[in-house]
Design an enzyme around this catalytic site. Structure first.
Site, short mmCIF file in Angstrom:
data_model
loop_
_atom_site.label_atom_id
_atom_site.label_comp_id
_atom_site.label_asym_id
_atom_site.label_seq_id
_atom_site.Cartn_x
_atom_site.Cartn_y
_atom_site.Cartn_z
CG ASP A 31 3.44 7.54 2.51
OD1 ASP A 31 4.02 7.77 1.43
OD2 ASP A 31 2.23 7.76 2.71
CB SER A 86 -0.89 0.01 1.24
OG SER A 86 -0.09 0.28 2.38
CE LYS A 87 -0.29 8.56 -0.56
NZ LYS A 87 0.83 8.93 0.28
NE ARG A 88 -1.55 3.79 7.31
CZ ARG A 88 -1.92 2.53 7.56
NH1 ARG A 88 -1.27 1.53 7.16
NH2 ARG A 88 -2.99 2.29 8.25
#
Ligand code: GLU
Length: 514
Positions: free
Chosen positions: A269, A264-266
């Protein structure tokens, strides 16, 4: 395989394209090109609540950057257009009506509140409410299977909201074929009667998707694993319409670097890597998400990395140009299990692609960065001299992953060090070093033709004659020239920057370090 392979990438424009989406597009592209087929881009924008205005352009730009252009799509070879579902609204109604007429679908008038009450009822009894053969004809649900034809028409005429649901057959075992997963058996009694069409005139994803795949003559549906649960319904829809079904291939998930769960994008990050091909600005929040392009990745390295997420060539080969991928690609070698994403491996690919570029290509990529950094340098002429920059690039490139690394690896070829690594200075610059360096300056001044060979002979000869360790001179010398204990061969550096600059830098170090 025949020449009429037609595949499509059918994203919903709800935000930036995740790298998983790019991988789906890539596999479609590779399959199409391998079979001299057509790669179609279709924008599935029927869900207006999730629509994001800049998302479609982002998708188009991303495919462009990745060099996997679509053959047909919005604004391009619109043979079966339009290719935006929002512009095809009128197409779908007749197909919903066809299914209503032949008994494969029915009207349902249950309100959101009613359905919610059913759900709660079921929950209270420890059950899950599914709208299907169990209950659709029991009279508690309001649909055309239990209402008379007249009642149905009255409700519609009165403007009551309705949906059209698919009438999933009871007690059947579906035998489904997937190019990646093989044969899948599904008991139709476990399926719910999905909504196909709404009274506002909009189809749902399922209806629009099948109708368009049929009308656009799609031969193979290659998409992410998250769509596998839709396969039974899609397959039944083909039966219901009496259409030949395309072949299906569901691609494995891309997993987090730890190996469990969808990437995921998380994760990006948290661990510091992009999950999007291009930088993306969220128009509402102004949030910027980083992209592979802006982070300095070459698009062909990114694509090479993606191709091996869930596909393997059956050999040890890892480096593939796009043409080589087209040549080698085969759905039979797509794996069923999830593919773990590795940010380190992604960097490795970039490094490999960087090393493959010619020094000339790298110079062109480096020049703009160089110009930004060396604006006020005394050695300004050096970066205007392409041969000089080319020599620099040849000396440092093997240590670089990105072109942006070049400056850190080579600034000392263009300007004098402005500071000295304190730890290295403490360790290498002793009390006697200043005196030694002064002597060294004299030795260097005496070298008439300042070539690598001459510098080596003279300096090494002098060190030997003094009967001291090489490190005692070479380490402080490196510190003087580079500012830290890093960089390529010292004699290369000295002869590149020249005798005068070498002397000047040693004197600067003596002044600064004592
Ligand atoms: N619109 C769907 C998506 O956003 C397409 C799924 C499919 O390829 O059938 O991924």
């Amino acid at each position: 395989m025949s020449d009429n392979v037609r595949v499509r990438f059918a994203p919903s424009p709800t935000g930036p394209l995740h790298m998983g989406g790019v991988r789906t597009a890539l596999f479609n592209y590779l399959f199409a090109k391998k079979h001299n087929g057509t790669f179609v881009l279709r924008i599935e924008d029927t869900d207006q609540t999730r629509y994001v205005a800049n998302a479609e352009q982002y998708i188009v730009d991303a495919l462009e950057w990745c060099a996997i252009p679509f053959d047909e799509g919005p604004g391009r070879n619109e043979k079966f257009g339009p290719y935006r579902q929002s512009e095809r609204k009128d197409v779908y109604k007749q197909y919903a009506e066809e299914l209503l007429a032949n008994g494969w679908a029915y009207y349902a008038f249950d309100t959101a509140e009613q359905l919610d009450a059913h759900r709660k009822d079921h929950e209270a009894n420890g059950k899950t409410f599914i709208y299907n053969w169990h209950n659709r004809e029991k009279g508690r649900l309001v649909n055309s299977l239990v209402l008379s034809e007249e009642e149905v028409q009255q409700k519609i005429a009165a403007g009551e909201k309705y949906v059209v649901r698919f009438k999933t057959p009871q007690d059947q075992t579906l035998i489904l074929e997937d190019e990646v997963r093989g044969t899948i058996k599904i008991d139709t009694n476990t399926l719910d009667d999905k909504i196909l069409f709404k009274s506002d005139g909009m189809p749902t994803y399922h209806l629009a998707n099948i109708v368009d795949d049929h009308l656009m003559e799609i031969s193979h549906v290659i998409r992410g694993e998250e769509w596998l649960p839709s396969l039974p319904l899609h397959s039944l829809l083909y039966t219901a319409f009496g259409w030949e079904s395309p072949k299906f291939a569901h691609l494995p998930l891309i997993l987090k670097p730890v190996g469990k769960g969808k990437l995921s994008k998380r994760d990006g990050d948290k661990l510091g890597f992009p999950v999007f091909p291009l930088e993306y600005t969220n128009e509402k929040t102004g949030d910027i998400s980083r992209g592979y392009k802006e982070d300095g990745y070459f698009s062909d390295a990114f694509i090479n990395m993606l191709a091996l997420l869930g596909w393997n060539p059956g050999t040890e080969q890892e480096l593939f140009s796009l043409e080589a991928l087209v040549e080698a690609f085969d759905l039979a070698r797509v794996s069923k299990s999830g593919a773990k994403f590795s940010p380190d491996k992604t960097k490795w690919f970039n490094q490999q692609y960087l090393q493959q570029k010619t020094d000339n290509e790298l110079v062109e990529l480096y020049l703009p960065i160089l110009k930004e950094n060396v604006i006020a340098s005394e050695t300004k002429q050096s970066f205007e001299d392409k041969t000089y920059v080319q020599k620099v690039v040849a000396l440092i490139k093997e240590r670089a992953v990105f072109v942006q690394d070049f400056w850190d690896l080579s600034s000392f070829f263009f300007q004098d060090p402005t500071e000295y690594d304190p730890k290295a200075a403490k360790k290498q610059w002793k009390e006697t070093t200043g005196e030694l360096m002064k002597e060294l300056v004299t030795v260097i001044e005496g070298i008439e033709e300042f070539s690598i060979e001459n510098a080596q002979t003279e300096i090494k000869g002098w060190i030997t004659s003094k009967e001291i360790g090489f490190g005692k001179v070479m380490q402080p010398l490196r510190l003087s020239l580079v500012g830290k204990l890093a960089g390529p061969d010292l004699f290369e550096i000295m002869t590149m920057v020249g005798k005068e600059t070498t002397i000047k830098r040693i004197q600067n170090a003596i002044t600064n370090l004592g």
